[in-house]
Design a protein around this motif. Sequence first.
Motif, PDB file in Angstrom:
ATOM      1  N   ARG A 122       0.858  -1.183   0.000  1.00 33.38           N
ATOM      2  CA  ARG A 122       0.000   0.000   0.000  1.00 33.38           C
ATOM      3  C   ARG A 122       0.894   1.234   0.000  1.00 33.38           C
ATOM      4  N   LYS A 123       0.649   2.122  -0.945  1.00 37.47           N
ATOM      5  CA  LYS A 123       1.488   3.312  -1.055  1.00 37.47           C
ATOM      6  C   LYS A 123       0.775   4.350  -1.910  1.00 37.47           C
ATOM      7  N   ALA A 124       1.345   5.529  -1.970  1.00 37.91           N
ATOM      8  CA  ALA A 124       0.782   6.612  -2.770  1.00 37.91           C
ATOM      9  C   ALA A 124       1.898   7.597  -3.085  1.00 37.91           C
ATOM     10  N   VAL A 125       1.685   8.413  -4.105  1.00 35.20           N
ATOM     11  CA  VAL A 125       2.636   9.459  -4.462  1.00 35.20           C
ATOM     12  C   VAL A 125       1.900  10.784  -4.566  1.00 35.20           C
ATOM     13  N   GLY A 126       2.625  11.875  -4.374  1.00 34.75           N
ATOM     14  CA  GLY A 126       1.992  13.192  -4.440  1.00 34.75           C
ATOM     15  C   GLY A 126       3.018  14.290  -4.631  1.00 34.75           C
ATOM     16  N   TYR A 127       2.489  15.504  -4.784  1.00 34.15           N
ATOM     17  CA  TYR A 127       3.326  16.678  -5.026  1.00 34.15           C
ATOM     18  C   TYR A 127       3.645  17.399  -3.719  1.00 34.15           C
ATOM     19  N   LEU A 128       4.860  17.928  -3.630  1.00 33.24           N
ATOM     20  CA  LEU A 128       5.249  18.754  -2.488  1.00 33.24           C
ATOM     21  C   LEU A 128       5.708  20.134  -2.969  1.00 33.24           C
ATOM     22  N   TYR A 129       6.991  20.281  -3.319  1.00 32.76           N
ATOM     23  CA  TYR A 129       7.553  21.606  -3.552  1.00 32.76           C
ATOM     24  C   TYR A 129       7.901  21.845  -5.023  1.00 32.76           C
ATOM     25  N   TRP A 130       7.097  22.700  -5.674  1.00 35.20           N
ATOM     26  CA  TRP A 130       7.362  23.047  -7.065  1.00 35.20           C
ATOM     27  C   TRP A 130       8.686  23.797  -7.197  1.00 35.20           C
ATOM     28  N   GLN A 131       9.132  24.428  -6.108  1.00 41.68           N
ATOM     29  CA  GLN A 131      10.365  25.220  -6.157  1.00 41.68           C
ATOM     30  C   GLN A 131      11.603  24.371  -6.453  1.00 41.68           C
ATOM     31  N   LEU A 132      11.467  23.062  -6.358  1.00 40.91           N
ATOM     32  CA  LEU A 132      12.605  22.175  -6.562  1.00 40.91           C
ATOM     33  C   LEU A 132      12.541  21.437  -7.897  1.00 40.91           C
ATOM     34  N   ALA A 133      11.638  21.832  -8.782  1.00 43.16           N
ATOM     35  CA  ALA A 133      11.491  21.117 -10.049  1.00 43.16           C
ATOM     36  C   ALA A 133      11.091  22.074 -11.173  1.00 43.16           C
TER      37      ALA A 133
END
Length: 298
Positions: free
Chosen positions: A279-290
Amino acid sequence: MLLNRENLNALSRSLRALVFQAREEYRPFWNRIALESRTEGRVGTYSWLEDFPTMREWKGERQVQNLSLKVINLENADWEMTFAIARKDVEDDLLDQVGANAREYAFRWAQHDDYLVTQLLLKGFSAQGPDGANFFGTHRVGKKSYQNAGTAPLTREAFREALARMRSLQDSRGYPLGFFLDRPLLIVGPQLAPTATEIVGVQTLPNGGANPDYGAAEVVVNPWLVDSYASYWFLVDGSRPIKPLILQRRMDPEWVAKTDPEDDHVFRHNEYVFGVYERKAVGYLYWQLAYGSTGAGS
């Protein structure tokens, strides 16, 4: 092999060890651009920071810096990968072939985290990040706006412009963020790999002069940037404790095996079934780093 319960259980243990070892030997890239997090429940909760804390001279009372702008809730999903082994292959001791197939299975499983993180990058031009804007798009910071998305094809000039843009980021107080100063990752697909290498990976230019951009970024070739995504390219600062993306895990992977001759599937299909569940998930955090570009041109 004699197909008794003891031998079949031993086979399951051997396959589990083989699969998990092969997975551990895989060298992923997701952990260079995504923060790994563990949760105890169905949903993980995170606070997104608009402004990062800074030191100040202490005059008067302490000033409490509010770090939380928005709460991010990330719900875990169920994932499985299953394979079957024909009874006759086990009975005839074709275990070398079985082992090779199991290792390939493990490789595909190990790639899944990389795949999920790549999908975040590809969808980031239309999917919202924590600040409510597209993750790759225009972001309002104080009285200024910053753009971490583009459409320029990968060229030396486009690379330099993107790098300069991300290095110029400030917070709402006008404090420089200082990102992208420590050899960011230049993520490209196989088609753009030679171009990326020519820009930052060779010391000498085709005309014989020194390459001023040598070592300015590290090239990472992503196998999923193909077909309609072949022109996409990304710059990511993976050197900081925080990351632009997050990979959340609810549990350690679980090994599942069906080897009991009385099991309905084993009885009907004359095969043994093995698999993993997590069980896992992915998501967005900091646009400043990409930074991301579709490479489609204007």
